[in-house]
Design a protein around this motif. Sequence first.
Motif, PDB file in Angstrom:
ATOM      1  N   PRO A 200     -55.444  30.787   9.248  1.00  0.00           N
ATOM      2  CA  PRO A 200     -56.906  30.628   9.329  1.00  0.00           C
ATOM      3  C   PRO A 200     -57.473  29.744   8.215  1.00  0.00           C
ATOM      4  O   PRO A 200     -58.393  28.951   8.443  1.00  0.00           O
ATOM      5  CB  PRO A 200     -57.421  32.071   9.205  1.00  0.00           C
ATOM      6  CG  PRO A 200     -56.273  32.926   9.637  1.00  0.00           C
ATOM      7  CD  PRO A 200     -55.056  32.211   9.169  1.00  0.00           C
ATOM      8  N   LEU A 201     -56.911  29.875   7.016  1.00  0.00           N
ATOM      9  CA  LEU A 201     -57.383  29.068   5.885  1.00  0.00           C
ATOM     10  C   LEU A 201     -57.052  27.593   6.103  1.00  0.00           C
ATOM     11  O   LEU A 201     -57.861  26.710   5.783  1.00  0.00           O
ATOM     12  CB  LEU A 201     -56.739  29.562   4.583  1.00  0.00           C
ATOM     13  CG  LEU A 201     -57.017  31.016   4.192  1.00  0.00           C
ATOM     14  CD1 LEU A 201     -56.214  31.401   2.960  1.00  0.00           C
ATOM     15  CD2 LEU A 201     -58.510  31.230   3.938  1.00  0.00           C
ATOM     16  N   TYR A 202     -55.888  27.338   6.653  1.00  0.00           N
ATOM     17  CA  TYR A 202     -55.478  25.953   6.880  1.00  0.00           C
ATOM     18  C   TYR A 202     -56.326  25.318   7.983  1.00  0.00           C
ATOM     19  O   TYR A 202     -56.685  24.138   7.903  1.00  0.00           O
ATOM     20  CB  TYR A 202     -53.998  25.915   7.255  1.00  0.00           C
ATOM     21  CG  TYR A 202     -53.378  24.538   7.195  1.00  0.00           C
ATOM     22  CD1 TYR A 202     -53.498  23.747   6.057  1.00  0.00           C
ATOM     23  CD2 TYR A 202     -52.666  24.022   8.276  1.00  0.00           C
ATOM     24  CE1 TYR A 202     -52.934  22.483   5.986  1.00  0.00           C
ATOM     25  CE2 TYR A 202     -52.092  22.763   8.229  1.00  0.00           C
ATOM     26  CZ  TYR A 202     -52.234  21.997   7.082  1.00  0.00           C
ATOM     27  OH  TYR A 202     -51.664  20.744   7.020  1.00  0.00           O
TER      28      TYR A 202
ATOM     29  N   ILE B 260     -45.040  35.892  -1.049  1.00  0.00           N
ATOM     30  CA  ILE B 260     -44.675  34.610  -1.656  1.00  0.00           C
ATOM     31  C   ILE B 260     -45.627  33.514  -1.214  1.00  0.00           C
ATOM     32  O   ILE B 260     -46.063  32.674  -2.013  1.00  0.00           O
ATOM     33  CB  ILE B 260     -43.221  34.250  -1.286  1.00  0.00           C
ATOM     34  CG1 ILE B 260     -42.263  35.276  -1.890  1.00  0.00           C
ATOM     35  CG2 ILE B 260     -42.868  32.846  -1.766  1.00  0.00           C
ATOM     36  CD1 ILE B 260     -40.815  35.083  -1.483  1.00  0.00           C
ATOM     37  N   GLY B 261     -45.987  33.527   0.096  1.00  0.00           N
ATOM     38  CA  GLY B 261     -46.916  32.524   0.603  1.00  0.00           C
ATOM     39  C   GLY B 261     -48.265  32.584  -0.085  1.00  0.00           C
ATOM     40  O   GLY B 261     -48.844  31.551  -0.453  1.00  0.00           O
TER      41      GLY B 261
ATOM     42  N   GLU C 165     -52.035  30.179  -4.059  1.00  0.00           N
ATOM     43  CA  GLU C 165     -52.910  30.282  -5.231  1.00  0.00           C
ATOM     44  C   GLU C 165     -52.585  29.206  -6.260  1.00  0.00           C
ATOM     45  O   GLU C 165     -53.476  28.657  -6.913  1.00  0.00           O
ATOM     46  CB  GLU C 165     -52.766  31.665  -5.875  1.00  0.00           C
ATOM     47  CG  GLU C 165     -53.387  32.801  -5.081  1.00  0.00           C
ATOM     48  CD  GLU C 165     -54.914  32.755  -5.111  1.00  0.00           C
ATOM     49  OE1 GLU C 165     -55.470  32.317  -6.137  1.00  0.00           O
ATOM     50  OE2 GLU C 165     -55.533  33.134  -4.107  1.00  0.00           O
ATOM     51  N   ILE C 166     -51.305  28.893  -6.423  1.00  0.00           N
ATOM     52  CA  ILE C 166     -50.888  27.974  -7.488  1.00  0.00           C
ATOM     53  C   ILE C 166     -50.866  26.520  -7.022  1.00  0.00           C
ATOM     54  O   ILE C 166     -51.385  25.628  -7.705  1.00  0.00           O
ATOM     55  CB  ILE C 166     -49.485  28.369  -8.011  1.00  0.00           C
ATOM     56  CG1 ILE C 166     -49.532  29.781  -8.600  1.00  0.00           C
ATOM     57  CG2 ILE C 166     -48.997  27.371  -9.064  1.00  0.00           C
ATOM     58  CD1 ILE C 166     -48.189  30.281  -9.069  1.00  0.00           C
ATOM     59  N   PHE C 167     -50.281  26.271  -5.846  1.00  0.00           N
ATOM     60  CA  PHE C 167     -50.023  24.896  -5.426  1.00  0.00           C
ATOM     61  C   PHE C 167     -50.879  24.417  -4.255  1.00  0.00           C
ATOM     62  O   PHE C 167     -50.893  23.225  -3.950  1.00  0.00           O
ATOM     63  CB  PHE C 167     -48.542  24.735  -5.044  1.00  0.00           C
ATOM     64  CG  PHE C 167     -47.595  25.055  -6.159  1.00  0.00           C
ATOM     65  CD1 PHE C 167     -47.450  24.200  -7.244  1.00  0.00           C
ATOM     66  CD2 PHE C 167     -46.849  26.224  -6.128  1.00  0.00           C
ATOM     67  CE1 PHE C 167     -46.572  24.492  -8.268  1.00  0.00           C
ATOM     68  CE2 PHE C 167     -45.967  26.529  -7.149  1.00  0.00           C
ATOM     69  CZ  PHE C 167     -45.831  25.668  -8.231  1.00  0.00           C
ATOM     70  N   GLY C 168     -51.554  25.331  -3.552  1.00  0.00           N
ATOM     71  CA  GLY C 168     -52.365  24.925  -2.414  1.00  0.00           C
ATOM     72  C   GLY C 168     -51.676  25.199  -1.087  1.00  0.00           C
ATOM     73  O   GLY C 168     -50.476  25.471  -1.029  1.00  0.00           O
TER      74      GLY C 168
ATOM     75  N   PHE D  10     -48.551  22.991   0.299  1.00  0.00           N
ATOM     76  CA  PHE D  10     -47.262  23.182  -0.362  1.00  0.00           C
ATOM     77  C   PHE D  10     -46.429  24.252   0.340  1.00  0.00           C
ATOM     78  O   PHE D  10     -45.198  24.152   0.373  1.00  0.00           O
ATOM     79  CB  PHE D  10     -47.471  23.564  -1.833  1.00  0.00           C
ATOM     80  CG  PHE D  10     -46.176  23.770  -2.581  1.00  0.00           C
ATOM     81  CD1 PHE D  10     -45.481  22.680  -3.074  1.00  0.00           C
ATOM     82  CD2 PHE D  10     -45.653  25.036  -2.770  1.00  0.00           C
ATOM     83  CE1 PHE D  10     -44.275  22.849  -3.750  1.00  0.00           C
ATOM     84  CE2 PHE D  10     -44.461  25.221  -3.448  1.00  0.00           C
ATOM     85  CZ  PHE D  10     -43.773  24.121  -3.942  1.00  0.00           C
ATOM     86  N   THR D  11     -47.097  25.267   0.901  1.00  0.00           N
ATOM     87  CA  THR D  11     -46.369  26.333   1.579  1.00  0.00           C
ATOM     88  C   THR D  11     -45.541  25.785   2.734  1.00  0.00           C
ATOM     89  O   THR D  11     -44.391  26.196   2.950  1.00  0.00           O
ATOM     90  CB  THR D  11     -47.350  27.401   2.116  1.00  0.00           C
ATOM     91  OG1 THR D  11     -48.138  27.885   1.031  1.00  0.00           O
ATOM     92  CG2 THR D  11     -46.603  28.557   2.752  1.00  0.00           C
ATOM     93  N   PHE D  12     -46.094  24.832   3.483  1.00  0.00           N
ATOM     94  CA  PHE D  12     -45.354  24.215   4.583  1.00  0.00           C
ATOM     95  C   PHE D  12     -44.170  23.411   4.057  1.00  0.00           C
ATOM     96  O   PHE D  12     -43.065  23.479   4.613  1.00  0.00           O
ATOM     97  CB  PHE D  12     -46.278  23.315   5.401  1.00  0.00           C
ATOM     98  CG  PHE D  12     -47.365  24.048   6.128  1.00  0.00           C
ATOM     99  CD1 PHE D  12     -47.117  24.674   7.339  1.00  0.00           C
ATOM    100  CD2 PHE D  12     -48.649  24.122   5.604  1.00  0.00           C
ATOM    101  CE1 PHE D  12     -48.112  25.350   8.014  1.00  0.00           C
ATOM    102  CE2 PHE D  12     -49.655  24.804   6.275  1.00  0.00           C
ATOM    103  CZ  PHE D  12     -49.384  25.423   7.481  1.00  0.00           C
ATOM    104  N   PHE D  13     -44.397  22.645   2.983  1.00  0.00           N
ATOM    105  CA  PHE D  13     -43.317  21.841   2.414  1.00  0.00           C
ATOM    106  C   PHE D  13     -42.212  22.734   1.844  1.00  0.00           C
ATOM    107  O   PHE D  13     -41.018  22.447   1.999  1.00  0.00           O
ATOM    108  CB  PHE D  13     -43.863  20.920   1.320  1.00  0.00           C
ATOM    109  CG  PHE D  13     -44.929  19.974   1.794  1.00  0.00           C
ATOM    110  CD1 PHE D  13     -44.869  19.400   3.067  1.00  0.00           C
ATOM    111  CD2 PHE D  13     -46.006  19.641   0.984  1.00  0.00           C
ATOM    112  CE1 PHE D  13     -45.843  18.530   3.518  1.00  0.00           C
ATOM    113  CE2 PHE D  13     -46.984  18.774   1.422  1.00  0.00           C
ATOM    114  CZ  PHE D  13     -46.908  18.219   2.691  1.00  0.00           C
ATOM    115  N   PHE D  14     -42.613  23.826   1.191  1.00  0.00           N
ATOM    116  CA  PHE D  14     -41.650  24.759   0.607  1.00  0.00           C
ATOM    117  C   PHE D  14     -40.789  25.397   1.694  1.00  0.00           C
ATOM    118  O   PHE D  14     -39.573  25.523   1.553  1.00  0.00           O
ATOM    119  CB  PHE D  14     -42.395  25.833  -0.191  1.00  0.00           C
ATOM    120  CG  PHE D  14     -41.491  26.866  -0.822  1.00  0.00           C
ATOM    121  CD1 PHE D  14     -40.662  26.528  -1.871  1.00  0.00           C
ATOM    122  CD2 PHE D  14     -41.483  28.181  -0.361  1.00  0.00           C
ATOM    123  CE1 PHE D  14     -39.827  27.475  -2.455  1.00  0.00           C
ATOM    124  CE2 PHE D  14     -40.658  29.130  -0.932  1.00  0.00           C
ATOM    125  CZ  PHE D  14     -39.823  28.767  -1.989  1.00  0.00           C
TER     126      PHE D  14
END
Length: 406
Positions: free
Chosen positions: A30-32, A153-154, A159-162, A165-169
């Motif tokens: 939802p945030l994305y 973890i997500g 919170e830290i990277f945006g 980044f979660t998708f890239f990680f």
Amino acid sequence: MKIWKRNLLVCWLGAFVTALGLSQIAPIMPLYIKQLGIHDISTIEQISGVAFGVTFVVLAIFSPIWGYAADKIGRKPMLLRASIGMSIVISTMGLAQNIYQLIGLRMLQGVVAGYSTACMTLIATQTEKEHSGWALGVLSTASISGSLLGPLIGGYLDEIFGLQFTFFFTGILMLIVFILTLIFVKEDFIKSDKKVLSTKEVWKQLPDCHLIIVLFATSFILQLAFYSIEPIITVYISQLSRSSAHIALISGMAFSASGLASIIAAPRLGKLSDKIGPQKVMLASLIIAGLIFIPQAFVKNSWQLIILRFSLGFVTAGLAPSINTLVKKITPEALTGRMFGFNMSAFYLGTFSGSLLGGQIASYFGMKYVFFITSALLLLNGLLVYEKICKKLDSNTAAPLKEHMV
């Protein structure tokens, strides 16, 4: 270390990382979507539901296709295809410019995914028969563990990277899974030159297609039961709590309780199924789970609900491994991947249907009825399993089937 044990370890890590990555994405969806330019709350909710559900619908369609490919060219190629495919597709989601691209990529994710299905087929066909229930039980804990840790973890990475980044990680994690699978998974697969069997011809080769259908129905009901409750847990806890403080934390504990119990119980129940028979474990799990759902409608506080959810997870941990063990035992090895593909389709359709059903029942009849209807479905499924599976496997008339299962 025996080959099947090493493959089990690699598949466990791969399935864990896959579930970890996928569950990281669900809470931030939802945030994305808002970040992509949609600001109306109701629209965000609708699009989030579509983006979440479309992957499971496409997975249900393609799982049998990849299952067939696993039987035709091998299980390891399917593991490699799924891991590298998801690595690319999920990473690309972080570059989406609008919701249409995001939904399109979610559909594509459903097309290329299927790592867990290939894992189950590989482990089921390689594991020694006396250990198959235990091995499939252990493998089932991977997805549960990853799903529990993923949202935590997500949220931390967000919170830290945006958000992106979660998708890239997640894409990087899937790339690591691809490399581990390429190096460490071993499979001696003999390609078949036989013609492609139609679905009708496949069913004719099964020793008892009615038994397989009951197993698929059980997979569907199992997922429907779990996911019918998921949409209403937070709202239900907010009604049980006297204050609004720590609602999110308590809801997270309620979500995690059943998963934690399943991690503890799955290998033990898998080992038990090797001793007494998977059909007996499956029947007991369905009946007890159906009964545990009823008191959840009458709890007076959140802690009672959490305890019941933990008990539910402990009981239902035996269902998926027992289903997979029976599918493996009654299916000719040349068709194992295809049958697991159909079974995963039932799982995915149950996930999608449960997410829709729970919210609709709660909306029209009230939240308590979600627990009652889910309980009734599990108990009816238990009756079906007793009549169509337990009686058949325990009777003297099932000799040909029993010979196939030895």
